[in-house]
Design an enzyme around this catalytic site. Structure first.
Site, PDB file in Angstrom:
ATOM      1  N   LYS A  92      -1.180   4.197   1.826  1.00 17.96           N
ATOM      2  CA  LYS A  92       0.044   4.977   1.703  1.00 17.96           C
ATOM      3  C   LYS A  92       1.282   4.108   1.541  1.00 17.96           C
ATOM      4  CE  LYS A  92       2.684   8.517   1.629  1.00 17.96           C
ATOM      5  NZ  LYS A  92       2.722   9.275   0.367  1.00 17.96           N
ATOM      6  N   ARG A  96      -3.381   5.263   6.061  1.00 22.56           N
ATOM      7  CA  ARG A  96      -2.947   3.874   6.031  1.00 22.56           C
ATOM      8  C   ARG A  96      -4.069   2.924   5.627  1.00 22.56           C
ATOM      9  NH1 ARG A  96       1.924   3.030   8.734  1.00 22.56           N
ATOM     10  NH2 ARG A  96       1.412   0.823   8.974  1.00 22.56           N
ATOM     11  N   CYS A 155      -2.730  -1.204   7.315  1.00 16.67           N
ATOM     12  CA  CYS A 155      -3.797  -0.723   8.177  1.00 16.67           C
ATOM     13  C   CYS A 155      -3.172   0.129   9.285  1.00 16.67           C
ATOM     14  CB  CYS A 155      -4.564  -1.888   8.800  1.00 16.67           C
ATOM     15  SG  CYS A 155      -5.216  -3.060   7.595  1.00 16.67           S
ATOM     16  N   ASN A 162      -2.390  -5.457  11.839  1.00 16.39           N
ATOM     17  CA  ASN A 162      -1.901  -4.943  10.558  1.00 16.39           C
ATOM     18  C   ASN A 162      -0.952  -5.981   9.988  1.00 16.39           C
ATOM     19  OD1 ASN A 162      -0.959  -3.396   8.390  1.00 16.39           O
ATOM     20  ND2 ASN A 162       0.585  -2.379   9.641  1.00 16.39           N
ATOM     21  N   GLY A 163      -1.246  -6.462   8.784  1.00 16.50           N
ATOM     22  CA  GLY A 163      -0.389  -7.460   8.171  1.00 16.50           C
ATOM     23  C   GLY A 163      -1.201  -8.539   7.490  1.00 16.50           C
ATOM     24  N   HIS A 196       6.105   1.011 -31.989  1.00 17.65           N
ATOM     25  CA  HIS A 196       6.096  -0.407 -31.658  1.00 17.65           C
ATOM     26  C   HIS A 196       4.812  -0.811 -30.929  1.00 17.65           C
ATOM     27  CE1 HIS A 196      10.266  -1.097 -32.924  1.00 17.65           C
ATOM     28  NE2 HIS A 196      10.472   0.141 -32.499  1.00 17.65           N
ATOM     29  N   LYS A 256       0.788   9.087 -11.069  1.00 13.47           N
ATOM     30  CA  LYS A 256       0.052  10.079 -10.293  1.00 13.47           C
ATOM     31  C   LYS A 256      -1.361  10.260 -10.848  1.00 13.47           C
ATOM     32  CE  LYS A 256       1.972  10.166  -7.400  1.00 13.47           C
ATOM     33  NZ  LYS A 256       3.199   9.393  -7.488  1.00 13.47           N
ATOM     34  N   GLU A 308       6.223   8.238 -13.672  1.00 12.15           N
ATOM     35  CA  GLU A 308       5.726   8.802 -12.423  1.00 12.15           C
ATOM     36  C   GLU A 308       4.521   9.702 -12.671  1.00 12.15           C
ATOM     37  OE1 GLU A 308       5.392   9.798  -8.343  1.00 12.15           O
ATOM     38  OE2 GLU A 308       6.130   8.068  -9.470  1.00 12.15           O
ATOM     39  N   TRP A 356      -7.367  -1.265   5.631  1.00  8.45           N
ATOM     40  CA  TRP A 356      -7.200  -1.383   4.184  1.00  8.45           C
ATOM     41  C   TRP A 356      -7.401  -2.853   3.862  1.00  8.45           C
ATOM     42  CZ3 TRP A 356      -2.865  -3.297   1.037  1.00  8.45           C
ATOM     43  CH2 TRP A 356      -3.000  -2.983  -0.317  1.00  8.45           C
ATOM     44  N   GLU A 372      -3.532   7.111 -10.175  1.00  5.45           N
ATOM     45  CA  GLU A 372      -3.795   6.909  -8.750  1.00  5.45           C
ATOM     46  C   GLU A 372      -4.971   7.746  -8.256  1.00  5.45           C
ATOM     47  OE1 GLU A 372       0.173   5.927  -6.189  1.00  5.45           O
ATOM     48  OE2 GLU A 372       0.137   7.874  -7.156  1.00  5.45           O
TER      49      GLU A 372
END
Length: 608
Positions: free
Chosen positions: A603, A27, A2, A100-101, A505, A486, A482, A75, A489
């Protein structure tokens, strides 16, 4: 994760709080809120579901002003996104808190506080802190003593700020496991989770250390360490500018950051290579001694940084350095057997990733020769707590989907690989060739960025897709991972990556006409094997989206292909990452998703 902002001064701080929240929205953007002490000495609270603009509209409809306030953009962790769960949280009219936490013992504290008559109106862990503070205030403690006493009862990670209408002259803050900075002004002072929130107000910052408690007043700042002793923390001048966190002419931060990559790669190389040689001293005076002792490397990271570490493993082992890599959230919770003379390397954009930071802290008792972090934030916890740091110089990255942080991490890891290869007998000629590849890298990325319009046309083929498969071999397997990350996301298309050799497989069962398959085709020793794998895809009707070296002869039917020219093998994984970033970006734009702030994500993950 947050975002927290706070301000105290002689002017109306509401504009400062709102602008700070907007700059911290990367955030968290599930809800936002603020509380200010008004002219009557009362705390006025505003909260809104959704983004900061909803909160701003609510505040602008009122005539409230105040010269002391705290604010928060959320968040969601405990409790769904909802106005009732938005910060600040209050206990009656005595105190407001932003946090935040994650408070791990919140359930037990809640039971106790309810038994004492406190009423909870949210599902958050943060509301526990508000009632704890009220409990201390009612017993006669002042706000500073209340925060100290409450913090002693909290288990978990937190950065928090508290304000009381009974205390017109200060905000009290503390941190343990989550970042918090103090912005130093003249006749006013500020707090925030990140310097970016306050760049329009000040360039002078104090970075609180673990366990610090600070009293923020208009004309002064007093800091106490975890033992309650008054301490001085250095004031540092930020080199960031307000322009570095604005979108400029770009439609989204992500696109801006993709196009910044030639410049930030050059910055990361600046002062570290010269006349075809690596300048190892530029890493820091302690680095040489640490690398001299290393006989094994353990890389620990999360998300995109983990993918960068996977590429580095191929580079390091190709040069003769044994290397292991593990996701930090798994590594920290298992019994680890550390090979002799092992060096721990952590990788993180923010330097505050909770699992990576915990892995570093736990490593001190595990027999490592030392720790090195590859990081983008100089004042972060990982940088401060590692023996050696290698800064990536990517600048502020606002878009949740990491782009320039990833490629600069790869550049830094390539340099580290060269440094370690020297210990294994790397010849001067080979080092010069590798350094020259890096020297040419910014220009190669510029050339790839010129494919933007063509990649946009390619992206139209994904607009109605629900799934995608990314393939790669060798170091291009983590590049494929990656690329898939992307896409999922920001476009919400389900995307997975596999080593191309694993098709038979299991994944081949998924391939049909509705399954796009994305693959990078560098001109390397595994090319023929990858082409064989792609033949298997075409035989099942899969549609291919390829990015190939101009020397590659694809020899398939029904595929889309964009060619990349003059790509050097050593840095090819970096170059081929760029078109995958652009592909994900344009697919997301076609689908109409929120590119910079995708749902459910933040983020940096500063909590478990």
């Amino acid at each position: 994760m947050c975002g927290i902002v706070g301000a105290i001064g002689s002017r109306n701080v509401l504009p400062v709080l709102l602008q700070g929240l907007q700059r911290l929205e990367y955030r968290g953007y599930d809800s936002a809120g603020l509380a200010v002490r008004d002219a009557k000495g009362e705390l006025k609270r505003f909260r809104a579901l959704g983004k900061v603009k909803q909160l701003k509209q609510l505040v602008e409809q009122s005539d409230v002003v105040g010269n002391l306030g705290i604010a928060h953009t959320r968040w969601a962790t405990h409790g769904a996104p909802a106005e009732r769960n938005a910060h600040p949280h209050v206990s009656g009219v005595r105190v407001a808190v932003v946090h935040n936490g994650i408070i791990e013992n919140h359930a037990a504290l809640r039971v106790r506080l309810v038994s004492q008559g406190y009423t909870f109106t949210s599902e958050t862990d943060t509301e526990v802190i508000a009632h704890l503070l009220a409990e201390k205030l009612e017993s006669g403690a002042d706000l500073l003593a209340a925060v100290n006493a409450a913090a002693a009862e909290l288990d978990g990670a937190y950065a928090l700020a508290a304000a009381s209408p009974e205390d017109a002259d200060r905000i009290i803050v503390t941190r343990a496991g989550s970042p918090l900075v103090i912005g130093v002004g003249e006749g006013e002072n500020f707090i925030a989770s990140d310097v970016a929130a306050l760049l329009s107000e000040t360039k002078q910052f104090i970075f609180l250390e673990e366990g610090d408690v600070a009293e923020i007043c208009r004309d002064g700042i007093t800091i106490f360490n975890g033992d309650g002793e008054r301490v001085e923390r250095p004031v540092k001048t930020s080199l960031l500018t307000g322009g570095s966190i604005e979108k400029g002419p770009y439609a989204h931060y992500m696109l801006k950051e993709i196009f910044e990559q030639p410049g930030v790669i050059s910055e990361t190389l600046e002062g570290r290579i010269h006349h075809g040689r690596l300048l190892e001293a530029s890493f820091g005076h302690e680095t040489t001694a640490l690398l001299d002792k290393a006989r094994h490397v353990q890389i620990v990271a999360c998300g995109t940084s983990y993918h960068a570490g996977m590429v580095a493993r191929y580079w390091l082992e190709e040069m003769g350095m044994p290397c292991s890599i593990e996701v930090a959230s798994e590594y920290r919770y298992r019994r680890v057997v550390v090979p002799e003379k092992s060096l721990l390397i952590t990788i993180s954009q923010s330097g505050e990733t909770a699992d990576t930071l915990a892995a570093l802290r736990g490593s001190r008792a595990q027999g490592y020769i030392g720790s090195l972090t590859v990081c983008n934030v100089p004042e972060s916890s990982l940088v401060r707590e590692s023996d050696v740091c290698f800064m990536t110089r990517a600048g502020t990255e606002i878009g949740v989907a990491s782009t320039k942080a990833f490629t600069t991490q790869l550049v830094a890891l390539r340099l580290l690989a060269i440094a370690l290869a020297r210990r294994g007998g790397l010849s001067d000629e080979m080092e010069t060739a590798m350094v020259n590849e890096l020297h040419a890298l910014p220009r190669q990325v510029e050339v790839v960025l010129q494919l933007d319009d063509a990649i946009k046309q390619m992206a139209e083929g994904f607009s109605d897709k629900q799934n995608a498969l990314f393939l790669g071999r060798g170091p291009f397997y983590p590049v494929a991972m990656e690329g898939a990350l992307k896409l999922k996301e920001i476009s919400y298309i389900h995307a997975e990556a596999y080593p191309a050799g694993e098709l038979k497989h299991g994944p081949l069962a998924l391939v049909d006409e509705s399954m796009p398959v994305v693959c990078a085709l560098p001109d390397d020793p595994l090319l023929e094997k990858v082409l064989s794998n792609l033949q298997e895809v075409r035989a099942r009707g899969g549609e291919l989206f390829l990015f190939s070296d101009q020397k590659v002869k694809v020899g398939l039917d029904r595929y889309q292909n964009l060619t990349l020219s003059d790509i050097y093998p050593g840095t090819a994984p970096i170059v081929y990452s760029i078109p995958l970033q652009l592909l994900a970006y344009h697919v997301a734009v076609f689908k109409g998703t929120d590119v910079d702030q995708p749902r459910n994500l933040a983020k940096s993950v500063t909590v478990e």
